[in-house]
Design an enzyme around this catalytic site. Structure first.
Site, short mmCIF file in Angstrom:
data_model
loop_
_atom_site.label_atom_id
_atom_site.label_comp_id
_atom_site.label_asym_id
_atom_site.label_seq_id
_atom_site.Cartn_x
_atom_site.Cartn_y
_atom_site.Cartn_z
N LYS A 33 -48.58 -7.22 -7.80
CA LYS A 33 -48.58 -8.64 -7.04
C LYS A 33 -47.00 -8.83 -6.71
CE LYS A 33 -47.63 -11.14 -11.43
NZ LYS A 33 -48.53 -12.32 -12.18
N ARG A 129 -52.41 -22.27 -18.93
CA ARG A 129 -52.12 -22.07 -17.45
C ARG A 129 -53.23 -22.23 -16.79
NH1 ARG A 129 -48.20 -17.21 -15.83
NH2 ARG A 129 -50.39 -16.12 -16.05
N TYR A 254 -16.22 -19.22 -6.33
CA TYR A 254 -16.54 -20.85 -6.44
C TYR A 254 -16.40 -21.20 -7.95
CZ TYR A 254 -18.33 -20.29 -1.83
OH TYR A 254 -18.67 -19.80 -0.45
N MET A 302 -23.31 -15.91 -1.70
CA MET A 302 -24.33 -15.45 -0.84
C MET A 302 -24.41 -14.12 -0.57
SD MET A 302 -25.89 -17.01 2.31
CE MET A 302 -26.70 -18.48 1.87
#
Length: 356
Positions: A33, A129, A254, A302
């Site tokens: 998956k 679930r 950052y 990023m």
């Protein structure tokens, strides 16, 4: 071009599947998956097709991609179908499917397949679930049997905390599963996920389902469970493209969340969270620079991150940086149970309230 590469080692994938199947001792589905956990579902399926007992995916679209690529192995839809119209494709592509809700059961009962479906009926043994509750499971099983739409019914459940060996919930789930099956005709069962295969022999029934371990990651703490000799399938690497020298007390990146405590040589690497490197990876996360162990320092950006080159005088621009999996740090079971008990008391459930 940007020097970032993800290399998929299909020989490691085959090795991991064979190790997991041997540990389980019976048939095992390779879970593909989410594009094989980001490794490429079609290529992974093709690499395993001659040795895998079958594959498991989340949904119809993933199964269709594999069938279109010529994959003929059994394929299980772990989430079943989302609407009745998908059942025609399930039938035409000869897929297996989970049934985990009243809505899915009703869809099967109303279907008109060319041949009976191969169904994996899900029990909710405590994860809460999906799946039928224990008191409803046998009625669901008998409805499937009476419908004539199920040629084979595999009994299944899923563990919530099998990767925490000291937590008793897995044993409770196994007991609940076995109790719910009493009185039903004998048939195949599927209980063990990766952690169940490696750590819980009682969970090793007819079908295992190997997910994260297939890709070389053990979900267990070091020294726990079978030594499956897992090998990482993905090699994620980039290069240093900038170097700078900083003195003591200088912030990096950052948020100023890392401040140098010694004269520090910093390597700037072409890789960031947009490339899939975890944005929340903290300073100290391990990396290898030209094969030598180092660490991440500062916050992940990023498309860039920074690593410590202070103790690697030969490393510099062009040095290869390879991502490494951080050591497993298991949760403290006592603390987890105490927190759960506090939540139950606050919600008014009392000490005897059911937990999931």
């Amino acid at each position: 071009m940007r020097p970032l590469t993800a290399t998929i080692r299909l020989d490691h994938l085959r090795h991991n599947y064979q190790q997991a199947r041997a540990a389980h001792g019976d048939k095992t589905l390779a879970v593909l998956k989410a594009n094989a956990y980001g490794h490429g579902a079609v290529r992974c399926a093709q690499a395993l097709a001659d040795i895998a007992d079958g594959f498991a995916v989340a949904c119809l679209e993933e199964a269709q991609e594999l069938r279109a690529a010529g994959i003929a192995n059994p394929i299980l839809l772990l989430e079943g179908v989302f609407e009745a119209g998908e059942l025609q494709a399930v039938d035409a592509l000869d897929l297996w499917m989970a049934v985990a809700s009243e809505e899915q059961l009703a869809m099967v009962e109303a279907a008109a397949p060319a041949k009976p479906f191969n169904i994996w009926l899900m029990l909710d043994s405590g994860m809460h679930r999906e799946g039928f509750l224990p008191q409803d499971y046998q009625a669901a099983w008998r409805r499937l049997e009476a419908s004539g739409k199920a040629g084979k019914i595999t009994k299944m459940t899923h563990f919530a905390r099998a990767d925490e060996p000291d937590v008793p919930m897995t044993f409770s789930q196994l007991e609940m599963f076995d109790a719910a099956m009493r009185g039903l005709p004998a048939g195949e069962e599927s209980v063990a996920n990766s952690a169940g295969i490696l750590c819980h022999p009682r969970a090793q029934r007819n079908w295992g389902r190997v997910g994260i371990a297939l890709y070389g990651v053990t979900p267990l703490p070091a020294g726990v469970g079978q030594d499956a000799d897992l090998r990482p399938v993905m090699r994620f690497a980039s290069k240093v493209f900038g170097v700078r020298e900083l003195g003591i007390g200088e912030p990096i990146g950052y948020g100023d969340n890392f401040v140098t405590h010694r004269p520090t040589r910093v390597g700037l690497v072409a890789c960031g969270y947009a490339d899939g490197y975890p944005r929340r990876a903290s300073s100290g996360s391990p990396v290898r620079v030209d094969g030598a162990r180092s660490r991440l320092i500062g916050r992940v950006s990023m498309d860039m991150l920074t690593v410590d080159l202070t103790d690697l005088p030969d490393a510099g621009i062009g040095s290869e940086v390879e991502g490494q999996r951080a050591p497993f740090r298991p949760a403290d079971p006592a603390a987890a149970h105490a927190a759960a008990e506090q939540r139950r008391q606050q919600s008014g459930g009392g000490a005897g309230a059911a937990t999931g």
